[in-house]
Structure formats: C-alpha cells, structure tokens
Write an enzyme that holds these catalytic residues in place. Structure first.
Site, PDB file in Angstrom:
ATOM      1  N   MET A 136      -3.955  25.782   5.658  1.00 46.61           N
ATOM      2  CA  MET A 136      -3.216  26.657   4.731  1.00 46.61           C
ATOM      3  C   MET A 136      -1.834  26.935   5.313  1.00 46.61           C
ATOM      4  SD  MET A 136      -6.051  29.415   3.325  1.00 46.61           S
ATOM      5  CE  MET A 136      -6.434  30.104   4.953  1.00 46.61           C
ATOM      6  N   CYS A 195       0.523  29.083   3.421  1.00 42.94           N
ATOM      7  CA  CYS A 195       1.142  30.261   2.807  1.00 42.94           C
ATOM      8  C   CYS A 195       0.054  31.110   2.139  1.00 42.94           C
ATOM      9  CB  CYS A 195       2.191  29.856   1.773  1.00 42.94           C
ATOM     10  SG  CYS A 195       1.522  28.816   0.453  1.00 42.94           S
ATOM     11  N   CYS A 237      -1.704  29.478  -0.780  1.00 42.35           N
ATOM     12  CA  CYS A 237      -2.841  28.619  -0.429  1.00 42.35           C
ATOM     13  C   CYS A 237      -4.122  29.448  -0.367  1.00 42.35           C
ATOM     14  CB  CYS A 237      -2.611  27.941   0.926  1.00 42.35           C
ATOM     15  SG  CYS A 237      -1.200  26.826   0.977  1.00 42.35           S
ATOM     16  N   TYR A 279      -7.854  21.338   2.314  1.00 44.12           N
ATOM     17  CA  TYR A 279      -7.874  22.081   3.566  1.00 44.12           C
ATOM     18  C   TYR A 279      -9.146  21.746   4.345  1.00 44.12           C
ATOM     19  CZ  TYR A 279      -4.582  24.641   0.645  1.00 44.12           C
ATOM     20  OH  TYR A 279      -3.561  24.967  -0.193  1.00 44.12           O
ATOM     21  N   CYS A 308      -5.149  -2.479 -14.173  1.00 46.58           N
ATOM     22  CA  CYS A 308      -5.578  -3.878 -14.054  1.00 46.58           C
ATOM     23  C   CYS A 308      -7.001  -4.098 -14.534  1.00 46.58           C
ATOM     24  CB  CYS A 308      -5.437  -4.341 -12.604  1.00 46.58           C
ATOM     25  SG  CYS A 308      -5.926  -6.058 -12.361  1.00 46.58           S
ATOM     26  N   CYS A 357      -5.104  -6.761 -16.501  1.00 45.56           N
ATOM     27  CA  CYS A 357      -5.426  -8.118 -16.041  1.00 45.56           C
ATOM     28  C   CYS A 357      -6.805  -8.588 -16.485  1.00 45.56           C
ATOM     29  CB  CYS A 357      -5.367  -8.173 -14.515  1.00 45.56           C
ATOM     30  SG  CYS A 357      -3.959  -7.345 -13.773  1.00 45.56           S
ATOM     31  N   CYS A 410      -0.243 -45.508  -8.496  1.00 48.35           N
ATOM     32  CA  CYS A 410      -0.834 -44.225  -8.889  1.00 48.35           C
ATOM     33  C   CYS A 410      -0.853 -43.207  -7.753  1.00 48.35           C
ATOM     34  CB  CYS A 410      -2.256 -44.441  -9.396  1.00 48.35           C
ATOM     35  SG  CYS A 410      -2.316 -45.011 -11.109  1.00 48.35           S
ATOM     36  N   CYS A 411      -1.366 -43.619  -6.590  1.00 51.62           N
ATOM     37  CA  CYS A 411      -1.536 -42.643  -5.504  1.00 51.62           C
ATOM     38  C   CYS A 411      -0.727 -43.060  -4.289  1.00 51.62           C
ATOM     39  CB  CYS A 411      -3.006 -42.478  -5.149  1.00 51.62           C
ATOM     40  SG  CYS A 411      -3.896 -44.044  -4.955  1.00 51.62           S
TER      41      CYS A 411
END
Length: 562
Positions: free
Chosen positions: A9, A11, A14, A62, A137, A142, A559-560
């Site tokens: 606390m 004050c 509080c 607290y 999300c 999402c 191709c590859c």
C-alpha cells in the site's frame, strides 16, 4: 479479532480499497485497515476462510499474510498460492523478478506471453481483461478467419479446379450455420487450451475481469465486470490491449448495420451481394472467402489492392480475384452510405454500388483511449498507438507495452515475441525485438508473403538494389499443380549481392517465406541461396530458381538442375 500484515500500500486510498475488498468477503463483519501500520484488523464470523481474506487483498495487487502463525494449509490451496506470491515459496530463488508484482492489461498474444515469462522469472502477475480471455487472434481474428478461408478454399475446389476435365466438379451445398458451429467449436477449444486452461493452472497469475484505467504511474483502477472497483498497485505494468476495427468517417455509415470482420466471421448467413470497403489483408481475405462460399462480391479500393506493397503484388491479386468473378473497383471511394429496406447503397465517384451487406475493413485502431494514459505519462502517436522502443519501454518509467496497441506491426507473432521480451526487461533483463527480417503472410489464394525490403523501401533508405522476378510458370511444382498464378521476387543489395528482401505471390507462399527470412537473417548472398540444395517439386524451390536468375536463364536449365 483477526489481523493481517499488508505490504504494497502506498497511500490512504489504498487502505480504503483494501477495506472495501475485505468487507466484501463472506463472513467479514468489519475491517479496519491502516496504511501507516501496514495492517488490517478484522471482525469475522467463525469459520471464515483465511485463504479468502488473503486472496481478496492479493486481488488488488497487494501482499498479505496472517499476523499470527496459521495452521498448516492444505497443500495446493489458495493460501499456498498467495504465500508463493509474497515470497514464501522456495522454488524461484535466484530470479531477478522474485517478489515483483506485474500488472498486465489484456489477455491476448502479447499479454499471455508476457505473463508466463514474468512468472518464469519469479514475478507474480495480475492480468486484467475487460472482454473474452484470449484477445483478438484466437477469438475473432486469426483462428476463425483461417478456418473460414480453408472451408471456402475447399468449396472453391469442389466447384472448380485445374483437373475438372478428368474429375468433373460437384458444386457444393453451403450450410453456413454448420460451418460456423464447427469454426466456433475449434475457437472455444483453442481458447481453453491455450489461454483459459493455462491461466487456471498457473497460481502466480491472478485474473481480474474488468475495465482498466490508470490512476497514476503506479496504480490501476479496475471497474469490475461484476460490479465495484479494485485498485491494483504494481511494480511494473505491461499494456497489451490490442486493437479494434477502424471505421472511416463516411456520411451515413454509422447509421447503417454494416459488418466489421468480427460480425462477418460470427454471422451464420451468406449475403447474396456483399460490398467490401478496404484493400488490404482483412478486406481481401474475407472478400475472397465470401465469394467462394457463394456471395457476389464487390471490393471498393481507395487506391489499388495492397497499394503499400510492391505494385506487382496488387496486380497479381487483382487478376486472380477478377478471374474468380470478384469485382475489384480500383481508385474508388464511397462518399455516402445509405441503408433502407435491407439494401445498402454506396455512392462513389463512378457509380452506385448496391449490396445486401457491407463489410468495412479499413484497418485497426489501437485500444488506448479509455486507459487514461496521460496520468501515467505514457505517450501515444497521432493514431493513438503507444510509442515504444526496441525493448518495449514506453515514455513512462516502469510501464511497458506490446502488440497491436503499440506502433509495432500488427501481427500476433510479433505481439507474442514483444510480450516475452517485455517481461524479461521488466524483471531486470535488457533484450530487444529485431524486426528486420519479419515475415508477413496474407491468406488469400494465391497467398501473399513478404520479408525484408521491397525495392521502393530499399531505395527510400538509400540502398541500390538488383532485383529479379520469377513467374511461377518457371517453377516445376506450380506446373505440376496446373496453377502458375503469381511470382517470386528477390531484392538484393547491388554492391554485395546480399539478399535483403523477398516478395511472393503463390499458392503456399506462406510456407516458403520463412526460408527467405532465414536466408536474410543469415546475410546470405543470392549466389549462396542459389547454391543450396532444395527438394525437387516443392514450391520453396522457387527461391533457388529465382536466385539462379541473377546469373542464368532458368528456362534453359533441366528440371532439377543444381
């Protein structure tokens, strides 16, 4: 007479809030709370649980303990949990965050990542959520959108595919209410598994359901959803309140029953005619999904589709949409919206657009207006986004922020990464979030995926570039799929040949962009990328082929060819 020792606390106010919280505990007849003495004297009925007393104080942020030694508590009970929060446990020794109290406003990706990391660092957390646990999300962003998009993709393939000649299509019957129930069931499942269940099983996190508002730089007032107010005192605070759909000031719009993405995803009807205002991610993902589920869709784009990206991206998506029968109106703005007899009428500079439903998807605005940030010394930019540094620190000491409420890019994975780093920094660390190789994906079909610099962005920063654009009719996977819509573009630094950016429009572009992000992060040159082994007949092989175009004509390769 029962007495509590209370710390935290600051004050007399509080003490007043603690008194109110204690007197709301069943069995408490009266409470006298002293800020100066750090104590509370209670008149209670026999059998009143001390756990409930301590929990009421802990819920305000607290720390409390019985002044006299209590009987041995039941293991795992609430009193055990609160003792752990105030340092009674011995399982967090050595953490910088031991004993620290962190308030987290929000419960989405950034908030959850931060809360869990803070607990791991030894702190205790009070998490404040005014709405549904889990944030955007999982609940309205999402997850439900990608489920709807996937269902729409399957509907599209049943209606039309490159193999219709040998596999005649069977147009589907769309039962939107059943699809929605399936969608919502998965959303509920993931929310419980990834958010609610985790919070319930993490004793060091207290959840308060209510609206948070800063009282000053060390206290938050929470207007509880079930009535009353609580004040939470904190050592550190993370603001992770996300964003909400931004609504443009079009005359007549506020009086019309338009949809935002939230209503569009939750509605069990499919409008015969749907008008969409917007030209970026949310607008285009949902526009295509509704079109594939059977709506006649018209898109009103103030400029062009994806006008902030490389122009080739907008051109490719516009062509794909028009090929599917989606009407794309470039350079078109609604100057007036009218609604009568179940019909929307949008007045534009070219013509009227009539529709049974209107979806407004023109961006998202940070949820910061109700937080009273000025009293805490937290600065925002002109759009209301909280300004943070690379360590997620705001302009106010002890207050951090992460996610869509900040000036960071609005992606959930950025939010989660920022939340984790914020928690580390709040508990004594010093880490930053590096977004230089941040991948982004738009789940249209074909998908849009980007990472690093576009040519225009590089030139703006004074970087001379060398770029190549490879159309998908040069990628064996695309040829085998009979779907060559799109391209892969590489942007290199002209001086060093180092890869600094990639833009891709392709089916599965989201699956290849992380490889590009890792190449940029590793500071690879395009030649080094071209020299890597890529499995044949994968879409990601297109990165290798695009890199080879810097030095070869790939049309003349087998191709590859390596």
């Amino acid at each position: 007479m029962t007495q509590l020792k209370i710390t935290g606390m600051t004050c007399d106010s509080c003490a007043t809030h603690v008194k109110e919280a204690l007197e709301n505990v069943p069995g408490v007849q009266a409470a006298e709370v002293s800020y100066a003495k750090g104590s509370a004297r209670l008149t209670i009925e026999a059998g009143t649980s001390p756990d409930a007393l301590i929990a009421a104080v802990a819920g305000l942020g607290y720390r409390a303990a019985l002044a006299d030694a209590p009987a041995a508590p039941v293991p795992g009970g609430l009193l055990d949990r609160v003792k752990e929060w105030v340092g009674g446990g011995d399982n967090k020794a050595g953490h910088i965050g031991d004993g620290m109290h962190i308030a987290v406003i929000g419960s989405g990706g950034a908030a959850m990542a931060a809360a869990l990391k803070a607990v791991e660092q030894g702190a205790r957390v009070t998490l404040i959520e005014r709405g549904t646990i889990g944030g955007t999300c999982v609940n309205v962003g999402c997850v439900p959108s990608k489920i709807m998009i996937r269902a729409a993709h399957i509907a599209h393939l049943r209606r039309e595919s490159p193999f219709d000649g040998g596999m005649p299509p069977t147009p589907p019957t769309i039962q939107r209410e059943r699809l929605l129930a399936q969608q919502q069931a998965r959303v509920d499942e993931l929310r419980h598994a990834k958010y609610e269940g985790i919070l319930e099983s993490t004793p060091a996190i207290t959840v308060l359901h209510g609206e948070a508002r800063f009282q000053d730089g060390r206290h938050i007032t929470v207007r509880m959803s079930n009535g009353g107010e609580r004040v939470v005192a904190f050592d550190r605070c993370l603001i992770a309140t996300g964003a909400s759909p931004a609504i443009p000031p079009i005359p007549g719009l506020k009086d019309a029953p338009y949809w935002t993405s939230t209503e569009a995803l939750a509605n069990d009807t499919l409008p015969e005619r749907l008008a969409v205002i917007g030209s970026s991610v949310v607008a285009l993902e949902l526009a295509q999904a509704f079109a594939r589920l059977g709506s006649q869709v018209t898109i009103l784009a103030r400029s062009t589709l994806f006008f902030r990206e490389d122009p080739a991206i907008g051109e490719a998506i516009t062509a794909a949409f028009r090929a599917e029968g989606i009407e794309v109106l470039d350079h078109t703005q609604a100057s007036q919206v009218a609604y009568a007899d179940g019909e929307f009428v949008l007045t534009t500079e070219h013509r009227e657009v009539r529709a049974d439903q209107l979806l407004v998807a023109t961006g998202r605005a940070p949820n910061t207006r109700s937080l009273n940030l000025e009293v805490a010394g937290v600065e925002v930019n002109a759009q209301g986004a909280i300004v943070i540094d690379r360590g997620m620190r705001t302009s106010a000491p002890h207050i951090y922020a992460a996610g869509d409420c900040t000036d960071q890019p609005q992606f959930v994975y950025v939010a989660a990464a920022a939340g984790t780093r914020a928690a580390i920094n709040m508990t004594g660390g010093d880490v930053a979030l590096d977004l230089t190789a941040m991948p982004a994906v738009v789940f249209t079909d074909p998908q849009v995926a980007t990472v690093g610099y576009s040519e225009a962005e590089a030139h703006h920063d004074g970087i001379e570039t060398d770029s190549r654009l490879l159309t998908l009719d040069n990628v064996p996977r695309a040829l085998a799929n009979f779907d060559t819509r799109g391209f892969i573009k590489l942007v290199a630094d002209a001086g060093s040949g180092r890869l600094i950016g990639v833009q891709a429009v392709a089916p599965g572009a989201g699956e290849l962009i992380q490889t590009a992000a890792l190449a940029i992060r590793s500071r690879m040159t395009v030649q080094e990328l071209a020299d890597q082994l890529f499995p044949y007949l994968t879409m990601v092989e297109g990165l290798k082929l695009a890199a080879q175009t810097f030095n070869k004509d790939v049309k003349q390769l087998s191709c590859c060819a390596g």
